[in-house]
Design a protein around this motif. Structure first.
Motif, PDB file in Angstrom:
ATOM      1  N   LEU A 190       2.005   5.338  -2.469  1.00 49.90           N
ATOM      2  CA  LEU A 190       2.113   7.245  -2.153  1.00 49.90           C
ATOM      3  C   LEU A 190       2.668   7.575  -2.625  1.00 49.90           C
ATOM      4  O   LEU A 190       3.348   7.312  -3.266  1.00 49.90           O
ATOM      5  N   TYR A 240      -1.359   2.369   8.208  1.00 51.99           N
ATOM      6  CA  TYR A 240      -1.980   1.716   7.549  1.00 51.99           C
ATOM      7  C   TYR A 240      -1.489   0.250   8.768  1.00 51.99           C
ATOM      8  O   TYR A 240      -2.548  -0.687   8.561  1.00 51.99           O
ATOM      9  N   ALA A 246       4.251   5.336   6.091  1.00 48.41           N
ATOM     10  CA  ALA A 246       3.795   4.277   5.854  1.00 48.41           C
ATOM     11  C   ALA A 246       2.983   4.065   7.299  1.00 48.41           C
ATOM     12  O   ALA A 246       2.169   3.071   7.045  1.00 48.41           O
ATOM     13  N   LEU A 273      11.555  -0.927   4.511  1.00 54.61           N
ATOM     14  CA  LEU A 273      11.176   0.208   5.544  1.00 54.61           C
ATOM     15  C   LEU A 273      11.331  -0.557   7.095  1.00 54.61           C
ATOM     16  O   LEU A 273      11.648  -2.271   6.715  1.00 54.61           O
ATOM     17  N   ARG A 332       0.660  -1.257   0.089  1.00 50.18           N
ATOM     18  CA  ARG A 332       0.164   0.296   0.231  1.00 50.18           C
ATOM     19  C   ARG A 332       0.927   1.093   0.077  1.00 50.18           C
ATOM     20  O   ARG A 332       0.379   2.368  -0.978  1.00 50.18           O
ATOM     21  N   THR A 333       1.779   0.886   0.603  1.00 51.26           N
ATOM     22  CA  THR A 333       3.015   2.557   0.721  1.00 51.26           C
ATOM     23  C   THR A 333       3.311   2.250  -0.812  1.00 51.26           C
ATOM     24  O   THR A 333       3.235   3.535  -1.330  1.00 51.26           O
ATOM     25  N   GLY A 384       7.634   6.093  -1.706  1.00 48.46           N
ATOM     26  CA  GLY A 384       7.262   4.381  -0.563  1.00 48.46           C
ATOM     27  C   GLY A 384       8.292   3.162  -1.973  1.00 48.46           C
ATOM     28  O   GLY A 384       8.093   2.098  -0.898  1.00 48.46           O
TER      29      GLY A 384
END
Length: 507
Positions: free
Chosen positions: A449, A493, A490, A475, A445-446, A470
């Motif tokens: 961004l 989420y 991040a 990460l 999902r990042t 992202g």
């Protein structure tokens, strides 16, 4: 916490409402569960477990079938609940004596004295609230994988299972298969040495992903209680091809390929190697284009395919890389395999069933082992080695293998909290595993961004585009504190806000 006025206006029964009512409610009903007969702390191994089933179709049908056909005949499907009459109809016919509800909150409120346990198999976004509410009523809980939609929810459910002292089991039946014990025996016998890498891959998604949210708003089917189906999700229009299955590809409701199969396929290394939270996650996902140099950005939907690397620190202090792949991506072909062999079938198929849904491959300092999803049918590589394996069976097998996964939860629930082991308890296994799986989704999902930028292309001139801050970075994950430490955006989420009228998740 809960909007009382909104609840009155909509007729919504909140968790707080039904727990308060439960303290004074009385119920006259043909079922008298074992704990009512025996009082607090009463256990009777020969007794039956009375189960409320939340969800009636799809995987719920499979769960209900296994409970109803337990060899000891010690489980009763006492109540049924589903928001979709089409999904509920076959089970209502099969269990005609079981009262039926559309709203699980009404069921819990009115009938909490008349069942011992709850089984939940509904879309991911409503798992946590139903599960926590059941545990707060001191009901044993069987909850389908992944446990939850969000990382925070998984942590809360893990803590709740200990606080309320109920028997919990996640629906990843492979954890109970013979293959999991076989591989543990092989590893402990030193057949493959120290494990340095693990590869996990699946044929998912087998539903549409990487697509735009539909613009059309068709009428809601008359059999579907749409507001109840939405539950904790944001208010949105009904769309075609969502119910009963394709919700998996939309982040609002589902958890994509990782959520569907990650607990099955990452479960073997997590359990057999005693993995904790990862320390870092990185990877990539497929992109689609709607025009020349114009990427189609569809943040509502999971990607068509992805490749993710989780970094772990093992209990022996050594590092481990776990690679996840989906959407047709597989590891590099192994030199040990004959070129004519289909790698997926050779490493992960269910023998004789032509069934490939995923595979786990362990790479050790002395050799390699693969298995099908859930740890089933392990095999050494090269495959010729399998005819000469002579490792003694050290660990007892679960009666019924995968089928026994459901039955052991029934037996353990009847025995009472802490009296019998199950293979996927929330605490110590299913909760942390689910969190790990969902960290992969946090990365994906990042990936979307972005911020709009202008750039000059040497061929096409001035163009508008996006900068994706992202993407293609690592990460760093602080598992104890549930936080990405090197990229703050991040963290949005990790936990979502529930729709008004549905409260929030609290112990």
């Amino acid at each position: 916490m809960e909007n009382t006025e909104a609840n009155k206006a909509t007729g919504t029964i909140t968790r707080g409402d039904f727990i308060k009512k439960a303290a004074i409610a009385t119920a006259g009903f043909y079922i008298v569960p074992r704990f009512v007969l025996g009082g607090k702390g009463y256990t009777a191994p020969s007794d039956k477990l009375y189960i409320a089933a939340i969800g009636c179709g799809g995987e719920a049908e499979n769960d209900i079938h296994h409970f109803a056909t337990a060899p000891k005949k010690n489980a009763v499907i006492a109540f049924l609940c589903d928001v979709d009459d089409r999904q509920a109809a076959p089970r209502r016919k099969e269990f005609a004596k079981a009262p039926f509800y559309h709203d699980w909150r009404e069921l819990f409120d009115k009938q909490h004295k008349n069942f011992d346990a709850v089984t939940v198999a509904i879309p991911d976004h409503n798992h946590a609230l139903v599960g926590l509410s059941a545990m707060q009523l001191k009901k044993h809980l069987y909850l389908q994988k992944p446990l939850t939609h969000d990382i925070y929810e998984a942590r809360i459910l893990t803590q709740a299972s200990k606080k309320y002292q109920v028997v919990t089991q996640m629906g990843d039946q492979g954890a109970s298969c013979d293959g999991m014990r076989t591989m543990r025996e092989w590893f402990e016998a030193g057949l493959i040495g120290d494990i340095e890498k693990v590869y996990c891959w699946t044929d998912r998604p087998v539903w549409p992903q990487g697509i735009q949210w539909p613009k059309a708003s068709p009428p809601i089917p008359k059999e579907l209680k749409w507001d109840l189906w939405l539950g904790t999700a944001r208010q949105t229009n009904y769309i075609d091809n969502l119910v009963p299955f394709n919700w998996r590809g939309w982040w609002e409701f589902g958890t994509g390929a990782l959520g569907d199969m990650g607990c099955h396929i990452m479960g073997p290394p997590f359990k057999l190697l005693g993995l904790g939270y990862p320390t870092e996650v990185s990877g990539s996902a497929s992109t689609v284009y709607s025009g020349i140099f114009k990427e189609g950005i569809y943040p509502e939907s999971g990607p068509v395919s992805s490749s993710i690397k989780f970094k772990f620190k093992q209990q022996n202090g050594k590092g481990l890389d776990l690679h996840w792949m989906d959407g047709g991506i597989t590891p590099e072909r192994l030199a040990e395999l004959d070129p004519a062999l289909n790698m997926n079938e050779a490493l992960g198929d269910f023998p004789g069933e032509n069934d490939f849904e995923g595979c786990t491959l362990f790479i050790g300092t002395k050799g390699k082992v693969s298995c099908g999803w859930g740890g089933s049918h392990p095999r050494l590589l090269p495959l010729a080695l399998n005819k000469d394996i002579n490792i003694p069976k050290k660990y007892p097998r679960v009666p019924g293998g995968m089928d026994g996964h459901w039955w052991q939860w029934v037996d353990a629930s009847i025995a009472g909290y802490g009296k019998m082991e199950v293979d996927s308890p929330f605490e110590g296994y299913a909760g942390p595993l689910t969190e790990t799986v969902l960290i992969g989704n946090l990365l994906l999902r990042t990936f979307n961004l972005r911020e709009k930028i202008k750039r000059n292309d040497p061929v096409y001139g001035n163009m508008e585009g996006y900068k994706f801050s992202g993407r293609y970075t690592g990460l760093k994950w602080d598992g104890e504190n549930m936080k990405i430490t090197n990229f703050e955006p991040a963290n949005q989420y990790i936990r979502r806000t529930y729709r008004q009228g549905w409260g929030e998740l609290k112990l």
